[in-house]
Design an enzyme around this catalytic site. Structure first.
Site, mmCIF file in Angstrom:
data_model
loop_
_atom_site.group_PDB
_atom_site.id
_atom_site.type_symbol
_atom_site.label_atom_id
_atom_site.label_comp_id
_atom_site.label_asym_id
_atom_site.label_seq_id
_atom_site.Cartn_x
_atom_site.Cartn_y
_atom_site.Cartn_z
ATOM 1 N N CYS A 160 0.858 -1.194 0.000
ATOM 2 C CA CYS A 160 0.000 0.000 0.000
ATOM 3 C C CYS A 160 0.887 1.235 0.000
ATOM 4 O O CYS A 160 1.864 1.306 0.749
ATOM 5 C CB CYS A 160 -0.886 -0.017 1.243
ATOM 6 S SG CYS A 160 -1.925 1.455 1.402
ATOM 7 N N HIS B 64 -9.128 -3.493 -1.979
ATOM 8 C CA HIS B 64 -8.111 -2.723 -1.236
ATOM 9 C C HIS B 64 -8.463 -1.228 -1.227
ATOM 10 O O HIS B 64 -8.454 -0.587 -0.172
ATOM 11 C CB HIS B 64 -6.742 -2.964 -1.886
ATOM 12 C CG HIS B 64 -5.616 -2.190 -1.272
ATOM 13 N ND1 HIS B 64 -4.546 -2.795 -0.657
ATOM 14 C CD2 HIS B 64 -5.387 -0.859 -1.173
ATOM 15 C CE1 HIS B 64 -3.734 -1.864 -0.194
ATOM 16 N NE2 HIS B 64 -4.206 -0.677 -0.504
ATOM 17 N N GLU B 65 -8.795 -0.693 -2.399
ATOM 18 C CA GLU B 65 -9.043 0.758 -2.493
ATOM 19 C C GLU B 65 -10.345 1.151 -1.797
ATOM 20 O O GLU B 65 -10.399 2.191 -1.134
ATOM 21 C CB GLU B 65 -9.062 1.218 -3.955
ATOM 22 C CG GLU B 65 -7.742 1.040 -4.696
ATOM 23 C CD GLU B 65 -6.540 1.625 -3.991
ATOM 24 O OE1 GLU B 65 -6.687 2.623 -3.244
ATOM 25 O OE2 GLU B 65 -5.433 1.079 -4.149
ATOM 26 N N HIS C 56 -10.070 1.671 1.884
ATOM 27 C CA HIS C 56 -9.533 2.978 2.313
ATOM 28 C C HIS C 56 -10.662 3.967 2.646
ATOM 29 O O HIS C 56 -10.488 4.830 3.501
ATOM 30 C CB HIS C 56 -8.659 3.591 1.218
ATOM 31 C CG HIS C 56 -7.239 3.096 1.211
ATOM 32 N ND1 HIS C 56 -6.383 3.250 2.277
ATOM 33 C CD2 HIS C 56 -6.519 2.461 0.248
ATOM 34 C CE1 HIS C 56 -5.191 2.731 1.979
ATOM 35 N NE2 HIS C 56 -5.247 2.249 0.750
HETATM 36 ZN ZN ZN Z 1 -3.639 1.271 -0.064
#
Ligand code: ZN
Length: 200
Positions: free
Chosen positions: A114, A156-157, A160
């Protein structure tokens, strides 16, 4: 070299990365501030380089994500690893207020890093297939049905936007520096990494 005109990446330890990002309002769509933010995010992602970026990663608590995977970013990965990960080029995509649902039960475990946790990587188990609904910057609806690596990037995004980092989901014994990952694990299978690091 990082372009000095771009905002810096925000690293783990800054509260915005742990906060719930706010939804983009309808009256913010298709307007200069949002379009400028997207341009900046794309530039930061390409400069890093990374395959995705969420607005909190440049300190903006809005539900905006950009993604793009290019052939040159996967050039170091051996062919069989690309195949195992189902990693393939993914066109530049902008997602506003995305929602995600898992499709099916299949899961896959691979190394992830990341831009907000620089210098490290770890194995993360994620769903193999997802469906994402969002709008683009102009308010047009988007539906993405993705498998393999693009599905991993999306998970993953979108994490966030809810203040979640991959370290919250990683197999913690696989946590490795990028340097050791490059030296020892990048061409290895997930089973070999688990075996080598005693991941249970
Ligand atoms: Zn990330």
């Amino acid at each position: 070299m990082t372009d000095p005109k771009l905002p810096p990446l925000v690293h783990a330890g800054v509260p915005v990365l742990r906060a719930q990002a706010r939804a983009v309002r309808a009256d913010e769509l298709d307007r200069a501030p949002l379009l400028d933010l997207i341009d900046t995010m794309v530039a930061v992602m390409r400069d890093a380089p990374g395959v995705g970026l969420a607005a909190p990663q440049i300190g903006v608590g809005l539900r905006v994500v950009v993604l793009e995977d290019r052939a040159e970013l996967m050039a170091r990965l051996p062919e069989e690893q690309k195949k195992a990960r189902d990693r393939r080029p993914f066109p530049l995509t902008v997602l506003i207020n995305p929602t995600l649902r898992f499709e099916g039960e299949a899961r896959a475990t691979f190394l992830e890093g990341c831009l907000s946790v620089p210098g490290y990587m770890a194995l993360v188990e994620r769903s193999l297939e997802v469906v994402v609904n969002a709008s683009d910057a102009h308010g047009n609806p988007i539906e993405l049905r993705e498998k393999g690596w693009p599905a991993r990037i999306l998970q993953h995004e979108l994490d966030h936007l809810d203040g979640t980092l991959y370290v919250d989901r990683m197999l913690s014994r696989s946590f490795s520096t990028s340097q050791e990952t490059a030296a020892r694990w990048i061409g290895r299978s997930t089973e070999q990494i688990k075996e080598g690091l005693g991941v249970r």
